[in-house]
Design an enzyme around this catalytic site. Sequence first.
Site, PDB file in Angstrom:
ATOM      1  N   LYS A 116       0.818  -1.223   0.000  1.00 17.73           N
ATOM      2  CA  LYS A 116       0.000   0.000   0.000  1.00 17.73           C
ATOM      3  C   LYS A 116       0.849   1.269   0.000  1.00 17.73           C
ATOM      4  O   LYS A 116       0.416   2.302  -0.533  1.00 17.73           O
ATOM      5  CB  LYS A 116      -0.961  -0.010   1.181  1.00 17.73           C
ATOM      6  CG  LYS A 116      -1.825  -1.272   1.273  1.00 17.73           C
ATOM      7  CD  LYS A 116      -2.673  -1.500   0.026  1.00 17.73           C
ATOM      8  CE  LYS A 116      -3.246  -2.903  -0.027  1.00 17.73           C
ATOM      9  NZ  LYS A 116      -3.904  -3.241  -1.288  1.00 17.73           N
ATOM     10  N   GLU A 200      -1.009   8.318   7.872  1.00 18.68           N
ATOM     11  CA  GLU A 200      -1.789   9.318   7.134  1.00 18.68           C
ATOM     12  C   GLU A 200      -2.590  10.180   8.103  1.00 18.68           C
ATOM     13  O   GLU A 200      -2.939   9.735   9.187  1.00 18.68           O
ATOM     14  CB  GLU A 200      -2.802   8.622   6.197  1.00 18.68           C
ATOM     15  CG  GLU A 200      -2.201   7.973   4.989  1.00 18.68           C
ATOM     16  CD  GLU A 200      -3.254   7.293   4.116  1.00 18.68           C
ATOM     17  OE1 GLU A 200      -4.398   7.108   4.548  1.00 18.68           O
ATOM     18  OE2 GLU A 200      -2.886   6.944   2.975  1.00 18.68           O
ATOM     19  N   LYS A 201      -2.901  11.366   7.654  1.00 18.90           N
ATOM     20  CA  LYS A 201      -3.911  12.172   8.327  1.00 18.90           C
ATOM     21  C   LYS A 201      -5.209  11.370   8.326  1.00 18.90           C
ATOM     22  O   LYS A 201      -5.560  10.765   7.313  1.00 18.90           O
ATOM     23  CB  LYS A 201      -4.090  13.487   7.544  1.00 18.90           C
ATOM     24  CG  LYS A 201      -5.215  14.367   8.008  1.00 18.90           C
ATOM     25  CD  LYS A 201      -4.769  15.301   9.104  1.00 18.90           C
ATOM     26  CE  LYS A 201      -5.949  15.993   9.775  1.00 18.90           C
ATOM     27  NZ  LYS A 201      -5.648  16.318  11.186  1.00 18.90           N
ATOM     28  N   TYR A 202      -5.913  11.346   9.457  1.00 16.65           N
ATOM     29  CA  TYR A 202      -7.174  10.607   9.506  1.00 16.65           C
ATOM     30  C   TYR A 202      -8.316  11.499   9.040  1.00 16.65           C
ATOM     31  O   TYR A 202      -8.570  12.553   9.603  1.00 16.65           O
ATOM     32  CB  TYR A 202      -7.445  10.091  10.921  1.00 16.65           C
ATOM     33  CG  TYR A 202      -8.690   9.234  10.996  1.00 16.65           C
ATOM     34  CD1 TYR A 202      -8.759   8.015  10.332  1.00 16.65           C
ATOM     35  CD2 TYR A 202      -9.797   9.650  11.730  1.00 16.65           C
ATOM     36  CE1 TYR A 202      -9.896   7.228  10.383  1.00 16.65           C
ATOM     37  CE2 TYR A 202     -10.950   8.859  11.791  1.00 16.65           C
ATOM     38  CZ  TYR A 202     -10.983   7.649  11.120  1.00 16.65           C
ATOM     39  OH  TYR A 202     -12.118   6.872  11.174  1.00 16.65           O
ATOM     40  N   ILE A 203      -8.978  11.083   7.978  1.00 19.86           N
ATOM     41  CA  ILE A 203     -10.120  11.829   7.436  1.00 19.86           C
ATOM     42  C   ILE A 203     -11.368  11.375   8.192  1.00 19.86           C
ATOM     43  O   ILE A 203     -11.697  10.191   8.198  1.00 19.86           O
ATOM     44  CB  ILE A 203     -10.306  11.544   5.919  1.00 19.86           C
ATOM     45  CG1 ILE A 203      -8.986  11.641   5.162  1.00 19.86           C
ATOM     46  CG2 ILE A 203     -11.384  12.446   5.328  1.00 19.86           C
ATOM     47  CD1 ILE A 203      -8.478  13.016   4.925  1.00 19.86           C
ATOM     48  N   ARG A 292      -8.492  -6.377  -9.521  1.00 13.10           N
ATOM     49  CA  ARG A 292      -9.401  -7.487  -9.865  1.00 13.10           C
ATOM     50  C   ARG A 292     -10.750  -6.943 -10.346  1.00 13.10           C
ATOM     51  O   ARG A 292     -11.013  -5.751 -10.228  1.00 13.10           O
ATOM     52  CB  ARG A 292      -9.650  -8.325  -8.608  1.00 13.10           C
ATOM     53  CG  ARG A 292     -10.311  -7.479  -7.509  1.00 13.10           C
ATOM     54  CD  ARG A 292     -10.707  -8.265  -6.286  1.00 13.10           C
ATOM     55  NE  ARG A 292     -11.510  -7.447  -5.378  1.00 13.10           N
ATOM     56  CZ  ARG A 292     -11.016  -6.604  -4.484  1.00 13.10           C
ATOM     57  NH1 ARG A 292      -9.711  -6.442  -4.358  1.00 13.10           N
ATOM     58  NH2 ARG A 292     -11.828  -5.907  -3.699  1.00 13.10           N
ATOM     59  N   VAL A 295     -16.829  -7.441  -6.621  1.00 12.58           N
ATOM     60  CA  VAL A 295     -18.185  -7.939  -6.354  1.00 12.58           C
ATOM     61  C   VAL A 295     -19.223  -6.993  -6.954  1.00 12.58           C
ATOM     62  O   VAL A 295     -20.177  -7.424  -7.604  1.00 12.58           O
ATOM     63  CB  VAL A 295     -18.432  -8.063  -4.825  1.00 12.58           C
ATOM     64  CG1 VAL A 295     -19.873  -8.492  -4.545  1.00 12.58           C
ATOM     65  CG2 VAL A 295     -17.447  -9.019  -4.182  1.00 12.58           C
ATOM     66  N   ARG A 338     -26.234  -6.793  -1.300  1.00 11.07           N
ATOM     67  CA  ARG A 338     -25.611  -8.102  -1.124  1.00 11.07           C
ATOM     68  C   ARG A 338     -26.476  -8.938  -0.191  1.00 11.07           C
ATOM     69  O   ARG A 338     -26.664  -8.581   0.972  1.00 11.07           O
ATOM     70  CB  ARG A 338     -24.213  -7.957  -0.534  1.00 11.07           C
ATOM     71  CG  ARG A 338     -23.264  -7.197  -1.429  1.00 11.07           C
ATOM     72  CD  ARG A 338     -21.829  -7.400  -0.972  1.00 11.07           C
ATOM     73  NE  ARG A 338     -20.926  -6.517  -1.663  1.00 11.07           N
ATOM     74  CZ  ARG A 338     -19.606  -6.562  -1.548  1.00 11.07           C
ATOM     75  NH1 ARG A 338     -19.052  -7.460  -0.738  1.00 11.07           N
ATOM     76  NH2 ARG A 338     -18.847  -5.713  -2.209  1.00 11.07           N
TER      77      ARG A 338
HETATM   78  C1  MV4 Z   1      -8.726   5.893   6.054  1.00  9.53           C
HETATM   79  C2  MV4 Z   1      -9.811   6.497   6.708  1.00  9.53           C
HETATM   80  C3  MV4 Z   1      -9.676   7.809   7.081  1.00  9.53           C
HETATM   81  N1  MV4 Z   1      -8.521   8.454   6.851  1.00  9.53           N
HETATM   82  N2  MV4 Z   1      -7.598   6.584   5.837  1.00  9.53           N
HETATM   83  C4  MV4 Z   1     -10.645   1.531   5.732  1.00  9.53           C
HETATM   84  C5  MV4 Z   1     -10.338   0.481   4.732  1.00  9.53           C
HETATM   85  C6  MV4 Z   1      -8.959   0.760   4.249  1.00  9.53           C
HETATM   86  N3  MV4 Z   1      -8.876   0.508   2.851  1.00  9.53           N
HETATM   87  C7  MV4 Z   1      -8.733   2.205   4.579  1.00  9.53           C
HETATM   88  N4  MV4 Z   1      -9.818   2.618   5.409  1.00  9.53           N
HETATM   89  C8  MV4 Z   1      -9.888   3.890   5.864  1.00  9.53           C
HETATM   90  N5  MV4 Z   1      -8.775   4.640   5.639  1.00  9.53           N
HETATM   91  C9  MV4 Z   1      -7.516   7.838   6.237  1.00  9.53           C
HETATM   92  N6  MV4 Z   1      -6.382   8.502   6.010  1.00  9.53           N
HETATM   93  C10 MV4 Z   1     -10.970   5.758   6.913  1.00  9.53           C
HETATM   94  C11 MV4 Z   1     -11.007   4.443   6.506  1.00  9.53           C
HETATM   95  C12 MV4 Z   1     -12.230   3.736   6.774  1.00  9.53           C
HETATM   96  C13 MV4 Z   1     -13.066   3.310   5.756  1.00  9.53           C
HETATM   97  C14 MV4 Z   1     -12.742   3.483   4.416  1.00  9.53           C
HETATM   98  C15 MV4 Z   1     -13.568   3.044   3.434  1.00  9.53           C
HETATM   99  C16 MV4 Z   1     -14.761   2.415   3.761  1.00  9.53           C
HETATM  100  C17 MV4 Z   1     -15.086   2.217   5.051  1.00  9.53           C
HETATM  101  C18 MV4 Z   1     -14.258   2.653   6.077  1.00  9.53           C
HETATM  102  C19 MV4 Z   1     -14.618   2.447   7.396  1.00  9.53           C
HETATM  103  C20 MV4 Z   1     -13.803   2.879   8.396  1.00  9.53           C
HETATM  104  C21 MV4 Z   1     -12.599   3.506   8.089  1.00  9.53           C
END
Ligand code: MV4
Length: 448
Positions: A116, A200-203, A292, A295, A338
Amino acid sequence: MFKKVLIANRSEIALRIIRACKELGVATVAVHSEADSESLHVRFADEAVCIGPAASAESYLDPRRIIAAAEITGADAIHPGYGFLAENAEFAEMCLDSGIKFIGPTPDMIRQMGNKAKAKELMINAGVPVVPGSEGVLSNSDEGLKLAEEIGYPVILKAVSGGGGRGMRIVNNSEEFEMNYQMAQAEAQGAFGDPDMYLEKYILNPRHIEIQLMADQYGNAVYLGERECSIQRRHQKLLEESPSSVVDENLRRKMGAVSVEGALKIGYEGAGTIEFLLDSDHNFYFMEMNTRIQVEHPVTEMVSNQDLLKDQIRVAAGEKLGYTQENIRLEGHAIECRINAEDGERNFMPSPGEIKSFNVPGGPGIRVDTHAYGHYHIPPYYDSLVAKLITYGKTREEALARMNRALDEFIIEGIKTTIPFHKKLIAHPDFISGNFDTGFLDRVDLTK
Ligand code: MV4
């Protein structure tokens, strides 16, 4: 075109691939475990090979058994579907070494996207916006802490080999950084055998929006709109739709254009999906690329009027895409529910067993992708998807009204399913108004 395609998968996606092959005039080989002898993909393929016992590790997940089945039957290509070996670079490499076309991108592409941090680096260089954070892997927790102070809390630690929500830790302040770093590392080492982390910064409360791509081997690529995938529970998607109610034509063009440019820059080939986080200000950030078919591809097929499986197989066989971005007209609205063999009232507990009766909905705007039928036994060994119910309408309202009546028409007796959950979900005022994000199902209780 290929002469014979082996399908290295089971359930509805195996059937979906067989259907595409039949329309292309390509012979099909099903592989199946001892638990899947009565599965429809075995019946509908031209040939079938039993490759081992029920356990996935000794059947659908064993590269050697799959390659052996392809060699014995003389298949010249393998379609991996989703899950199982679909994003396994070693398997794709084994196919290559055996002179069998793996229907998907190159082993190197799969490997790079599986890392990643590497994927993010590739996308930065290709001009795709990403979430602010570490440039690649963190060397140690001190480096992470220093960066977190600069970026500002909350931040998120992610395992380089993770994905789909596994190996992540949110950090809210400097005091809890070290502990979270250690725990995330230990977890990543245990789950993936790789302790590498990035930051990463948390969104907060983002939407999960993904762009569908299709690219041939000659530098032609298109996007086929977006899918709204925010309705998920513990990183399992439950409902997807296209278009997203928050993506307007302008944003779609922007997200699509950077995705296509990104794919072309890295030399991507085949069907692919770029996952984005969309924040409340409609900024979008690259998250992961899936190499890929997914679904939820049917909602894109409905609004784009393209057969993604046939296109994926055609471009894998070396054909040109045959259409350009201008040829793609996105029209109407599609929603996918689903239907899982799970008890939505009991924490989505798996509910395998015999389907006593099975009535599939029909009428205008309805598509059902399923491998199930009356008296089919859902084995307990694999994932619990029983059917994908897709509805199409000229508008979201029409697609929703059709979903509502289709869920009523869908009778599955003998096991618990997520049908009652979906009825409540699509009746929720915030779902109906489009006012939701990835935290929606954590906040609302639909079991009441
Ligand atoms: C994040 C995020 C917020 N900020 N990254 C969850 C799955 C993985 N592919 C990455 N994910 C997230 N990454 C940053 N910088 C929030 C999530 C996340 C999320 C993302 C997509 C769909 C559902 C989610 C549920 C919780 C958190």
